[in-house]
Design a protein around this motif. Sequence first.
Motif, PDB file in Angstrom:
ATOM      1  N   PRO A  28     -17.828   3.989 -15.859  1.00 10.35           N
ATOM      2  CA  PRO A  28     -16.553   3.843 -15.144  1.00 10.35           C
ATOM      3  C   PRO A  28     -15.725   5.120 -15.286  1.00 10.35           C
ATOM      4  CG  PRO A  28     -16.438   2.749 -17.270  1.00 10.35           C
ATOM      5  CD  PRO A  28     -17.851   3.240 -17.131  1.00 10.35           C
ATOM      6  N   SER A  29     -14.867   5.391 -14.304  1.00  7.06           N
ATOM      7  CA  SER A  29     -13.952   6.538 -14.430  1.00  7.06           C
ATOM      8  C   SER A  29     -12.669   6.199 -13.690  1.00  7.06           C
ATOM      9  CB  SER A  29     -14.582   7.806 -13.847  1.00  7.06           C
ATOM     10  OG  SER A  29     -14.837   7.663 -12.472  1.00  7.06           O
ATOM     11  N   VAL A  30     -11.580   6.763 -14.169  1.00  3.15           N
ATOM     12  CA  VAL A  30     -10.291   6.441 -13.563  1.00  3.15           C
ATOM     13  C   VAL A  30     -10.314   6.824 -12.069  1.00  3.15           C
ATOM     14  CG1 VAL A  30      -9.205   8.659 -14.273  1.00  3.15           C
ATOM     15  CG2 VAL A  30      -7.783   6.602 -13.889  1.00  3.15           C
ATOM     16  N   ASN A  74     -12.355   6.208 -10.012  1.00  3.63           N
ATOM     17  CA  ASN A  74     -13.718   6.643  -9.656  1.00  3.63           C
ATOM     18  C   ASN A  74     -13.756   8.135  -9.321  1.00  3.63           C
ATOM     19  OD1 ASN A  74     -16.469   6.279  -9.362  1.00  3.63           O
ATOM     20  ND2 ASN A  74     -16.347   5.469  -7.278  1.00  3.63           N
ATOM     21  N   GLU A 104      -7.139  10.288 -19.538  1.00  5.89           N
ATOM     22  CA  GLU A 104      -8.037   9.335 -18.867  1.00  5.89           C
ATOM     23  C   GLU A 104      -9.299  10.028 -18.348  1.00  5.89           C
ATOM     24  OE1 GLU A 104      -5.791   5.729 -17.008  1.00  5.89           O
ATOM     25  OE2 GLU A 104      -4.750   7.557 -16.419  1.00  5.89           O
ATOM     26  N   ARG A 149     -23.022  -3.535 -14.279  1.00  4.77           N
ATOM     27  CA  ARG A 149     -21.627  -3.620 -14.737  1.00  4.77           C
ATOM     28  C   ARG A 149     -20.740  -3.055 -13.635  1.00  4.77           C
ATOM     29  NH1 ARG A 149     -17.665  -0.736 -15.055  1.00  4.77           N
ATOM     30  NH2 ARG A 149     -18.956   0.972 -14.324  1.00  4.77           N
ATOM     31  N   HIS A 150     -19.682  -3.735 -13.300  1.00  4.73           N
ATOM     32  CA  HIS A 150     -18.709  -3.110 -12.410  1.00  4.73           C
ATOM     33  C   HIS A 150     -17.323  -3.660 -12.680  1.00  4.73           C
ATOM     34  CE1 HIS A 150     -18.317  -6.501  -9.658  1.00  4.73           C
ATOM     35  NE2 HIS A 150     -19.610  -6.648  -9.760  1.00  4.73           N
ATOM     36  N   THR A 151     -16.343  -2.914 -12.250  1.00  2.00           N
ATOM     37  CA  THR A 151     -14.955  -3.301 -12.466  1.00  2.00           C
ATOM     38  C   THR A 151     -14.620  -4.485 -11.578  1.00  2.00           C
ATOM     39  OG1 THR A 151     -14.388  -1.032 -13.023  1.00  2.00           O
ATOM     40  CG2 THR A 151     -12.576  -2.438 -12.253  1.00  2.00           C
ATOM     41  N   ARG A 181     -11.533  -6.849  -9.926  1.00  4.08           N
ATOM     42  CA  ARG A 181     -10.100  -6.771  -9.591  1.00  4.08           C
ATOM     43  C   ARG A 181      -9.695  -8.134  -9.041  1.00  4.08           C
ATOM     44  NH1 ARG A 181     -12.293  -1.650  -8.096  1.00  4.08           N
ATOM     45  NH2 ARG A 181     -11.519  -0.086  -9.558  1.00  4.08           N
ATOM     46  N   ARG A 203      -3.771  -1.972  -8.835  1.00  3.13           N
ATOM     47  CA  ARG A 203      -3.288  -0.726  -8.227  1.00  3.13           C
ATOM     48  C   ARG A 203      -3.162  -0.916  -6.717  1.00  3.13           C
ATOM     49  NH1 ARG A 203      -2.892   4.041 -11.760  1.00  3.13           N
ATOM     50  NH2 ARG A 203      -4.263   3.598 -13.503  1.00  3.13           N
ATOM     51  N   PHE A 223      -9.241  -3.501 -15.216  1.00  2.00           N
ATOM     52  CA  PHE A 223      -8.413  -2.514 -15.929  1.00  2.00           C
ATOM     53  C   PHE A 223      -6.993  -2.541 -15.368  1.00  2.00           C
ATOM     54  CE2 PHE A 223     -12.707  -1.039 -16.109  1.00  2.00           C
ATOM     55  CZ  PHE A 223     -12.847  -0.193 -17.199  1.00  2.00           C
ATOM     56  N   THR A 230      -4.284   0.172 -16.315  1.00  4.01           N
ATOM     57  CA  THR A 230      -3.848   1.282 -17.176  1.00  4.01           C
ATOM     58  C   THR A 230      -2.560   1.940 -16.665  1.00  4.01           C
ATOM     59  OG1 THR A 230      -5.350   2.765 -15.994  1.00  4.01           O
ATOM     60  CG2 THR A 230      -6.184   1.771 -18.016  1.00  4.01           C
ATOM     61  N   THR A 274     -19.178  -0.526  -5.658  1.00  2.22           N
ATOM     62  CA  THR A 274     -18.656   0.799  -5.964  1.00  2.22           C
ATOM     63  C   THR A 274     -19.684   1.862  -5.582  1.00  2.22           C
ATOM     64  OG1 THR A 274     -17.714   2.114  -7.786  1.00  2.22           O
ATOM     65  CG2 THR A 274     -19.498   0.628  -8.358  1.00  2.22           C
ATOM     66  N   ARG A 283     -21.247   6.129  -6.162  1.00  2.00           N
ATOM     67  CA  ARG A 283     -21.359   7.272  -7.068  1.00  2.00           C
ATOM     68  C   ARG A 283     -21.932   8.473  -6.318  1.00  2.00           C
ATOM     69  NH1 ARG A 283     -19.052   4.105  -9.722  1.00  2.00           N
ATOM     70  NH2 ARG A 283     -19.148   3.775 -11.971  1.00  2.00           N
TER      71      ARG A 283
HETATM   72  C1  LIG Z   1      -9.647   5.448 -18.023  1.00  2.72           C
HETATM   73  C2  LIG Z   1      -9.832   4.458 -16.898  1.00  2.72           C
HETATM   74  C3  LIG Z   1      -8.717   3.863 -16.319  1.00  2.72           C
HETATM   75  C4  LIG Z   1      -8.878   2.934 -15.278  1.00  2.72           C
HETATM   76  N1  LIG Z   1      -7.768   2.317 -14.751  1.00  2.72           N
HETATM   77  C5  LIG Z   1      -7.914   1.414 -13.754  1.00  2.72           C
HETATM   78  C6  LIG Z   1      -6.788   0.707 -13.224  1.00  2.72           C
HETATM   79  O1  LIG Z   1      -5.666   0.850 -13.684  1.00  2.72           O
HETATM   80  N2  LIG Z   1      -7.004  -0.157 -12.191  1.00  2.72           N
HETATM   81  C7  LIG Z   1      -8.252  -0.371 -11.667  1.00  2.72           C
HETATM   82  O2  LIG Z   1      -8.382  -1.160 -10.735  1.00  2.72           O
HETATM   83  N3  LIG Z   1      -9.339   0.247 -12.173  1.00  2.72           N
HETATM   84  C8  LIG Z   1      -9.199   1.131 -13.203  1.00  2.72           C
HETATM   85  N4  LIG Z   1     -10.291   1.743 -13.739  1.00  2.72           N
HETATM   86  C9  LIG Z   1     -11.635   1.399 -13.215  1.00  2.72           C
HETATM   87  C10 LIG Z   1     -12.128   2.436 -12.212  1.00  2.72           C
HETATM   88  O3  LIG Z   1     -11.370   2.384 -11.024  1.00  2.72           O
HETATM   89  C11 LIG Z   1     -13.614   2.186 -11.965  1.00  2.72           C
HETATM   90  O4  LIG Z   1     -14.327   2.434 -13.141  1.00  2.72           O
HETATM   91  C12 LIG Z   1     -14.185   3.059 -10.863  1.00  2.72           C
HETATM   92  O5  LIG Z   1     -13.600   2.742  -9.619  1.00  2.72           O
HETATM   93  C13 LIG Z   1     -15.694   2.894 -10.729  1.00  2.72           C
HETATM   94  O6  LIG Z   1     -16.021   1.556 -10.433  1.00  2.72           O
HETATM   95  P1  LIG Z   1     -16.940   0.674 -11.387  1.00  2.72           P
HETATM   96  O7  LIG Z   1     -16.271   0.567 -12.732  1.00  2.72           O
HETATM   97  O8  LIG Z   1     -17.014  -0.652 -10.680  1.00  2.72           O
HETATM   98  O9  LIG Z   1     -18.278   1.334 -11.521  1.00  2.72           O
HETATM   99  C14 LIG Z   1     -10.168   2.641 -14.801  1.00  2.72           C
HETATM  100  C15 LIG Z   1     -11.288   3.241 -15.394  1.00  2.72           C
HETATM  101  C16 LIG Z   1     -11.127   4.127 -16.447  1.00  2.72           C
HETATM  102  C17 LIG Z   1     -12.348   4.735 -17.104  1.00  2.72           C
END
Ligand SMILES: Cc1cc2nc3c(=O)[nH]c(=O)nc-3n(C[C@H](O)[C@H](O)[C@H](O)COP(=O)(O)O)c2cc1C
Length: 347
Positions: free
Chosen positions: A32-34, A36, A68, A130-132, A134, A228, A294, A296, A334, A336
């Motif tokens: 994962p990355s902020v 993406n 981040e 694994r995925h984020t 929402r 967000r 997340f 953040t 998502t 990449r």
């Molecule tokens: C440091 C960090 C902060 C993040 N903050 C948020 C956030 O505030 N809201 C959100 O929806 N996703 C957040 N994410 C998730 C990323 O948006 C997500 O990892 C990225 O879109 C890639 O998608 P995936 O995790 O499904 O592979 C964060 C990820 C990281 C590593």
Amino acid sequence: MTPTRPSGTTVPPDQRLALDVRQAIEAAVWAPSVHNTQPWTFALHGSRVSLRADPDRRLAAADPDGREMLISCGAALFTLRIALRGLGYAPKIRLLPDPDRPHLLADVLPGEPSADREEPDHLVAHVRHRHTHRGGFRPTPVRAALLSTLRWDAEAEGARLIQAVEPHTKGALAALTQVAEHVQRLDPACAAEAARWAPAPGNTRQEGVHHEAYPRQEPHTEPYFPGRDFARGFGWGVPPEAACPEEEGARQPVTGVVLMIVTAGDAPADWLRAGQALQRVLLRAAGDGLAAAFHTQALEVPELRAFIRSRFCHGLHPQILMRLGEPVGPELVTVRRSVTAVIVDEP
Ligand SMILES: Cc1cc2nc3c(=O)[nH]c(=O)nc-3n(C[C@H](O)[C@H](O)[C@H](O)COP(=O)(O)O)c2cc1C
């Protein structure tokens, strides 16, 4: 692709090593990355991999110190490590090996072949699915034994995992997230940054948070942690009809377990530790069918981060705020960049 060796192939050892290293990088990009932003590059010197942060991908408004960005790179580093271990190596890592080159985050050597594969195999299997999440979670409680394991995982990576249990603590963290979301929507620089990293439908960039990665309408859980503003008023996002509203749990989704990853210090090495801890926790939870949402935003507003640190983190530094649970709602996808886009020549 989760690294697995094709069986029955005979490849010379040096070529085998090169293929394995590439496969491990292929896994690492799924960290994962902020927003993406995927703020990393991998330089190869023989079998040594140098992980660098890519400052062009830092969020200048939301993340001026690159905290981040380095958490994201730490998550990629953890993935690279376990992918190499899953392929049968015992990798050797040097964190921040050169003080004169602050973007050089780690040198990773695959190391000697190792038979100790059980643990990495278990985690590496979840890298790709694994995925984020929402949205809300099913009301099913998260197992106490799993939460203990997640705490142990974070500590093994030099960080700590704090669970907000008390309803007023959860409520306060949700309210602070709402404040941060309002503050960021008022800030034109943050809005411009969101526009850069949340492309309109039809855009085929393999980075950023696309409209398939968030729901059009978030369920209003109690307490409510706002997502967000990726859609920025355009009505983008996965429509609710893509979910199964009749499904049990979809009717009354809940907030889930509220967790923070915290560190003793607040320097680049701590951010890298937090990122490694984050990915270890996320992959472990994914093995139990759980996902993280997340939030953040409040940690990007210095006054709110300081408040959260002193009131809710025993003075430790909050690095990640997230909810965890069994996801409910539409399937989110998502993207990449390809591995060739992130493997670079040594500058
Ligand atoms: C440091 C960090 C902060 C993040 N903050 C948020 C956030 O505030 N809201 C959100 O929806 N996703 C957040 N994410 C998730 C990323 O948006 C997500 O990892 C990225 O879109 C890639 O998608 P995936 O995790 O499904 O592979 C964060 C990820 C990281 C590593």
